[in-house]
Design an enzyme around this catalytic site. Structure first.
Site, PDB file in Angstrom:
ATOM      1  CB  THR A 413      -0.870  -0.062   1.251  1.00  0.00           C
ATOM      2  OG1 THR A 413      -1.475  -1.477   1.781  1.00  0.00           O
ATOM      3  CG2 THR A 413      -2.221   1.082   1.035  1.00  0.00           C
ATOM      4  CD  GLU A 433      -3.443  -7.381   0.774  1.00  0.00           C
ATOM      5  OE1 GLU A 433      -3.629  -6.622   2.176  1.00  0.00           O
ATOM      6  OE2 GLU A 433      -2.589  -8.664   0.493  1.00  0.00           O
ATOM      7  CG  ASP A 453      -6.932  -7.059   3.072  1.00  0.00           C
ATOM      8  OD1 ASP A 453      -6.203  -7.475   2.992  1.00  0.00           O
ATOM      9  OD2 ASP A 453      -7.406  -5.760   2.456  1.00  0.00           O
ATOM     10  CB  SER A 477      -9.715  -2.147   4.120  1.00  0.00           C
ATOM     11  OG  SER A 477      -8.233  -1.310   3.998  1.00  0.00           O
TER      12      SER A 477
HETATM   13  N1  GLY Z   1      -4.670  -4.242   1.661  1.00  0.00           N
HETATM   14  C1  GLY Z   1      -4.655  -3.106   2.917  1.00  0.00           C
HETATM   15  C2  GLY Z   1      -6.047  -2.786   3.118  1.00  0.00           C
HETATM   16  O1  GLY Z   1      -6.993  -2.502   2.977  1.00  0.00           O
HETATM   17  O2  GLY Z   1      -5.671  -2.390   4.584  1.00  0.00           O
END
Ligand code: GLY
Length: 591
Positions: A413, A433, A453, A477
């Protein structure tokens, strides 16, 4: 001993905490040569980070994960663009120069402060599950959860990307410059080539086997079979073509040849796991959602609600801490006990209640309710670690009967903070991700693995899990793009990558600024101590590991490890001050 204290008392603690963060995290070597030809202003911004000083400006400011991306955003602002224009310019450049973290194949959440109306709103550009997806998507034939990387790599994990639609929505609503002007720098750099950064080169080297499973991905990151090295010139003409296509509108991404290429690449890389169809892409929508705001020591901390757990968890942590004195700073074991157990309580609630609120009822108000938090905060009044942490029972007008989620989120991220000349503020966290996402590359960009996720288990002992996979649903998330306001005016934009550790990084940075009186560069450099509902993770090679003995004696399981946050902060006051995380290659730059 731990009691309510005034904000003034807290702020007086600043120098103590500042002393505690000095010289703790060695800065990333500012690109080790590959950003050197960007001119003296950018050299100055990089030097500020190395010296541990905030970048100061009067009119506008950008902080993001790569100097080329920062320059693209800064050029848009210097040309009279808004924070929305800069956001688009930065995102399309990040998709080129930091492709492992975010891009056209991923999703993002934006928190926006509108200077004209004084309002904060959010745009949800999160990926969606295919309509054919079922709760058993990440289970084997016997119903057992897949191993994490077996699920990540390939087509099963890919959600419908949201970032192209989000950029169009942001630009259409708040942008001023032509969209093609904002993609032009990234198109030029994709065609002329850019020097691979040390961070990107290191990550390619570490991921050779997975990248090598897909011909287009391997050819791009490992031409001739060898991983790209730092400083190698990398061109991406396919990405330039895709950006030219986007200049005509995001519909071209979600329909026609591009959509077909995504569908074929995804379905070709999975077996019978609920295929992606062109319809999934054609129905994708960005959603505007009310910001979720929580009070903290005279401030309003506003961020992204469900499907992100970011704002609720950060707001809960701060709400649980509000009645306690944190003035002894980040190196004090009792302060870290309070922060660690507040995080454990918040993560317990998150695991049970947080998911896509378009699919399951989420008690956002109940979880942030003052009386509920006061009752949970009373649990922190001892002086050793809580022996047991279980979810609470927030007020809600639905029957809530969920089992606890156990989904794993690994760090990846990117975070972008921007303040423009009119005073608009953008705080956007953007992702594919995992590092390099699903590893599948289409038309010059990587596709996300955001669907991992979701919870891999759909039930626990017969009780459903709120964050289970469902058709069209958005995975929960941890991304926590945040804008902090005081007296209705924005005073801080902040956010970070880091998987579910994002929540701890962002809460810690806000405590750093508000409680410890740190400037934004110091706040980005606090030696991390993060607890997500298990072991207390201390940042290796920093002063945080000095807490090992004391936290262990309090009853925590303690470990040390790399904690590679990527905090980008802008403080807004008489001037603008920008800070960039010393653990990564980003900078802050303003004028
Ligand atoms: N994939 C990282 C988040 O959305 O927290």
């Amino acid at each position: 001993m731990w009691k309510v204290i005034s904000v003034l008392t807290v702020l007086a603690a600043g120098p103590v905490a500042a002393q505690q963060v000095a010289d703790t995290v060695a800065p990333e070597a500012a690109g080790a040569g590959v950003f050197e030809d960007m001119g003296p202003e950018y050299a100055g911004a990089m030097a500020a980070k190395v010296q541990g000083k905030p970048v100061v400006a009067r009119n506008w400011m950008v902080a993001a994960a790569n100097p080329h991306a920062v320059k693209a955003g800064a050029d848009a602002l210097a040309a009279g663009g808004t924070a929305a224009d800069a956001l688009v310019a930065i995102q399309v450049m990040l998709g080129l120069v930091e492709p492992q973290s975010s891009g056209l194949g991923g999703g993002a959440f934006l928190v926006w402060y509108d200077a004209a109306t004084g309002e904060v709103t959010t745009l949800d550009g999160r990926e969606t599950a295919p309509l054919a997806a079922t709760p058993r998507r990440f289970q084997d034939a016997d119903g057992a959860p897949l191993k994490f990387f077996d699920a990540v790599v390939g087509g099963r994990s890919v959600g419908v990307p949201g970032t192209p639609a989000l950029m169009e929505a942001v630009h259409g609503r708040w942008g001023k410059l032509p969209f093609a002007d904002l993609t032009a720098p990234a198109i030029a750099m994709a065609e002329e080539g850019f020097p691979v950064s040390p961070r990107l080169a290191g990550l390619i080297e570490g991921d050779r086997e997975r990248l090598g499973r897909f011909a287009d991905t391997a050819a791009y990151f490992m031409p001739g079979g060898e991983p790209l090295a730092a400083g190698d010139l990398l061109k991406n003409p396919a990405y330039a073509e895709t950006l030219r296509m986007l200049n005509g509108g995001a519909a071209a991404f979600y329909t026609g040849d591009n959509a077909q290429a995504i569908v074929e690449a995804v379905n070709g890389a999975m077996e019978g796991a609920g295929m992606l169809s062109p319809v999934d892409l054609s129905i994708y929508q960005v959603k505007e959602r009310a910001a979720v705001c929580a009070p903290y020591r005279g401030h309003e901390v506003c961020g992204m609600g469900p499907p992100s757990s970011g704002a609720v968890a950060v707001g809960q942590i701060l709400g649980l801490l509000e009645g306690y004195d944190l003035s002894a700073g980040p190196q004090d074991a009792q302060v870290r006990r309070l922060m660690g157990d507040a995080a454990r309580l918040a993560f317990a609630d998150r695991g049970r209640y947080l998911a896509d609120s378009d699919y399951v009822p989420v008690p956002v108000k109940g979880l942030l309710d003052e009386a509920y938090l006061a009752q949970r905060a009373a649990l922190l009044s001892g002086d050793v670690a809580l022996s047991e942490v279980i979810p609470g029972e927030p007020e809600f007008d639905h029957a809530l009967h969920w089992a606890d989620d156990i989904s794993l989120e690994l760090p990846s991220t990117s975070h972008i903070s921007i303040v423009d000349g009119a005073g608009n503020v953008a705080s956007m966290t953007t992702t594919i991700e995992n590092g390099f996402g699903s590893r599948i590359m289409v038309n010059g960009y990587l596709l996300n693995n955001e669907l991992t996720d979701f919870s891999f288990s759909s039930h626990s002992e017969g009780v459903p899990i709120a964050n289970r996979v469902e058709p069209g649903k958005r995975p929960r998330s941890s991304m926590a793009p945040t804008i902090v306001l005081k007296d209705g005016k924005p005073v801080l934009a902040v956010g970070s990558p880091g998987g579910s550790r994002i929540i701890g990084y962002v809460a810690e940075a806000i405590v750093g600024v508000i409680d410890w009186g740190l400037d934004v560069q110091q706040a980005a450099s606090i030696p991390h101590a993060v607890n997500r509902f298990g072991a207390y993770d201390l940042e290796e090679g920093t002063a945080a590991v000095d807490l090992t003995g004391a936290l262990g004696e309090m009853g925590y399981e303690v470990g040390s490890r790399e904690l590679t946050s990527g905090l980008h902060l802008i403080a807004i006051g008489d001037d603008l001050q920008g800070g960039a995380d010393p653990r990564r290659e980003g900078i802050a730059y303003g004028q």
